[in-house]
Design a protein around this motif. Sequence first.
Motif, PDB file in Angstrom:
ATOM      1  N   MET A  38     -37.537 -12.851 -22.478  1.00 12.24           N
ATOM      2  CA  MET A  38     -37.981 -12.064 -23.624  1.00 12.24           C
ATOM      3  C   MET A  38     -39.211 -12.697 -24.277  1.00 12.24           C
ATOM      4  N   ASP A  39     -39.221 -14.035 -24.340  1.00 15.65           N
ATOM      5  CA  ASP A  39     -40.380 -14.715 -24.938  1.00 15.65           C
ATOM      6  C   ASP A  39     -41.661 -14.440 -24.148  1.00 15.65           C
ATOM      7  N   ARG A  40     -41.506 -14.234 -22.832  1.00 19.50           N
ATOM      8  CA  ARG A  40     -42.699 -14.057 -21.976  1.00 19.50           C
ATOM      9  C   ARG A  40     -42.988 -12.597 -21.666  1.00 19.50           C
ATOM     10  N   LYS A  41     -42.382 -11.700 -22.399  1.00 16.81           N
ATOM     11  CA  LYS A  41     -42.435 -10.279 -22.041  1.00 16.81           C
ATOM     12  C   LYS A  41     -43.867  -9.787 -21.781  1.00 16.81           C
ATOM     13  N   GLU A  42     -44.765 -10.117 -22.695  1.00 18.07           N
ATOM     14  CA  GLU A  42     -46.119  -9.574 -22.574  1.00 18.07           C
ATOM     15  C   GLU A  42     -46.837 -10.147 -21.348  1.00 18.07           C
ATOM     16  N   HIS A  43     -46.699 -11.448 -21.151  1.00 20.94           N
ATOM     17  CA  HIS A  43     -47.323 -12.075 -19.984  1.00 20.94           C
ATOM     18  C   HIS A  43     -46.774 -11.458 -18.690  1.00 20.94           C
ATOM     19  N   LEU A  44     -45.470 -11.303 -18.622  1.00 21.24           N
ATOM     20  CA  LEU A  44     -44.842 -10.746 -17.420  1.00 21.24           C
ATOM     21  C   LEU A  44     -45.327  -9.314 -17.161  1.00 21.24           C
ATOM     22  N   ALA A  45     -45.474  -8.560 -18.242  1.00 16.81           N
ATOM     23  CA  ALA A  45     -45.932  -7.168 -18.093  1.00 16.81           C
ATOM     24  C   ALA A  45     -47.340  -7.137 -17.505  1.00 16.81           C
ATOM     25  N   GLN A  46     -48.173  -8.058 -17.938  1.00 13.68           N
ATOM     26  CA  GLN A  46     -49.555  -8.109 -17.419  1.00 13.68           C
ATOM     27  C   GLN A  46     -49.540  -8.428 -15.921  1.00 13.68           C
ATOM     28  N   SER A  58     -44.341  -1.348 -17.448  1.00 15.17           N
ATOM     29  CA  SER A  58     -44.029  -2.735 -17.081  1.00 15.17           C
ATOM     30  C   SER A  58     -43.177  -3.382 -18.170  1.00 15.17           C
ATOM     31  N   ARG A  59     -43.561  -3.127 -19.423  1.00 14.43           N
ATOM     32  CA  ARG A  59     -42.766  -3.709 -20.530  1.00 14.43           C
ATOM     33  C   ARG A  59     -41.337  -3.182 -20.470  1.00 14.43           C
ATOM     34  N   GLY A  60     -41.206  -1.897 -20.187  1.00 14.40           N
ATOM     35  CA  GLY A  60     -39.870  -1.301 -20.083  1.00 14.40           C
ATOM     36  C   GLY A  60     -39.071  -1.950 -18.969  1.00 14.40           C
ATOM     37  N   GLU A  61     -39.733  -2.197 -17.838  1.00 11.06           N
ATOM     38  CA  GLU A  61     -38.999  -2.815 -16.729  1.00 11.06           C
ATOM     39  C   GLU A  61     -38.570  -4.240 -17.087  1.00 11.06           C
ATOM     40  N   ILE A  62     -39.407  -4.956 -17.815  1.00 13.30           N
ATOM     41  CA  ILE A  62     -39.033  -6.340 -18.149  1.00 13.30           C
ATOM     42  C   ILE A  62     -37.817  -6.350 -19.082  1.00 13.30           C
ATOM     43  N   GLN A  63     -37.791  -5.409 -20.011  1.00 11.05           N
ATOM     44  CA  GLN A  63     -36.596  -5.321 -20.861  1.00 11.05           C
ATOM     45  C   GLN A  63     -35.359  -5.016 -20.015  1.00 11.05           C
ATOM     46  N   TYR A  64     -35.502  -4.055 -19.103  1.00 12.46           N
ATOM     47  CA  TYR A  64     -34.384  -3.667 -18.210  1.00 12.46           C
ATOM     48  C   TYR A  64     -33.952  -4.868 -17.379  1.00 12.46           C
TER      49      TYR A  64
END
Length: 484
Positions: free
Chosen positions: A81-89, A102-108
Amino acid sequence: MKSHQDVSKMYINGQWVAAKNQATFPVYNPANGEKIGDVADGDRDDAQKAIHAAQEAFGPWSGRTAYARSKYLYTAYQVMMDRKEHLAQVMTREQGKPLKASRGEIQYGADFLLWYAEEAKRIYGETIPAPRSDQRFIVLRQPVGVVAAITPWNYPMSMITRKVAPALAAGCTIVLKPAEATPLCAVEIFKIFENAGIPGGVVNLVTALNPVPIGEAFTTHPMVRKITFTGSTQVGKILAKKAADQVKRVSLELGGHAPFIVFEDADPVYAAKGAVLVKFLNTGQACISPNRIFVHQSIIEPFIEEFKSRVSKMRAGSGFEDGVSIGPLVNDAAVQKVEGQVTDAVDQGATLICGGRRLTDDNLDKGFFYAPTILGDVTPEMLIYREETFGPVAPIIAFDSEKEVLDMANDTHYGLAAYVYTKSLSRAMRMFEALRFGIVGINDINPTAAAAPFGGIKESGIGREGGREGIAEYLETKLGGFSV
Ligand code: NAD
């Protein structure tokens, strides 16, 4: 950001390592063809090394308390969760989907870590009344052992956590091979496992351009007790056949060919809105993507009008640009497959309502873009009626009666997801019960969550991911009979 010279390594026994033969392979952005990195190109030896590491780690890991295993998963959830934005990129650059998706997938994906952090503590056994008064039966649930996992590129992070989280919660250790198109997403997920302090050997990552030798190592090594695979039905069958030689446990999440049924009592505008959202999700590259949209004859005109109006507003391009909802397909072969299905349908009499071509304007020719497409008058003889498309094409088919549409919907060897739009509660229940699919959305285009069992029947797979069922896939049942 990494320079192009950096090589992303594999994660084996708690170390980031190069391939034994030092080989690497390049990774490209599907939206513009730019090279975005190099990754270790592992082979059979690397896979075997990882399997041995997982076997070594199995005893200590499975010997920890469920509370201890849960804590690692919970920490991994927090790091993710802390890295959500980086992971989405990273995901948008490597896989192409719009940043919001991408953000949605990281939450999922993170949701699986949290859910199984909780489920780890609920692996209950049983006592069973015995037929003899001096006998007692006790049932234990124990981890299956070393798990080998293979994941696809379309949901390149969540498909990893959906396997790793329940496996670790159950007490298994794991070796994972991600898709060759999206290894950088996998590397990011394994950095999370490392940073969460998960002990060396418990989670291992082997990247490779050629999946075949890795699949061979997974299916033939006697230390591997379970194969879990998400990908095409064709590859799932190959792996299941090979795994059968050692009677390894197998879970398969395979292809789909979802029917989307709109009855005459549904609101055609509301139904069209839902159909567009789920059809073009991930540019149609989803196993639950509708592949045949059945609409009752009496409302097909307003349905198509609304559907077309929404599709015409969709913009294709880089997932980093605002307002883009159609990303690239994964590669040129995917574009060719879509072109082939559309040409075949039109040649056999389908009506091209919109789209039907590669997108090349505004530099889109550097990536793998295909226009969102609607086909009318689709019939059972057409390839698209039977084959999974995995692209942005919506085939629309008229029907007259409930019986007719049910028969048409079930006439497929796939059985993953189906959707029904109706205002009748009785009809909704009849369809829910009669559709031969593992997941049925009733006026609902997103019947998925970490807490719910996801999976298919028929040639769409074996087993379930998510929910209580998801952890059971990694557990053996052991019976103890005691004479007292
Ligand atoms: P794919 O089967 O080609 O590849 C999936 C994975 O299998 C990749 O990691 C690939 O490297 C590996 N692989 C390919 N050939 C192999 C072999 N001979 N031995 C071992 N590994 C091998 O599928 P894909 O194109 O990456 O993914 C799309 C498919 O996945 C679609 O059919 C889609 O419906 C399905 N899918 C299913 C689900 C689900 O949950 N049911 C979810 C996502 C995707």
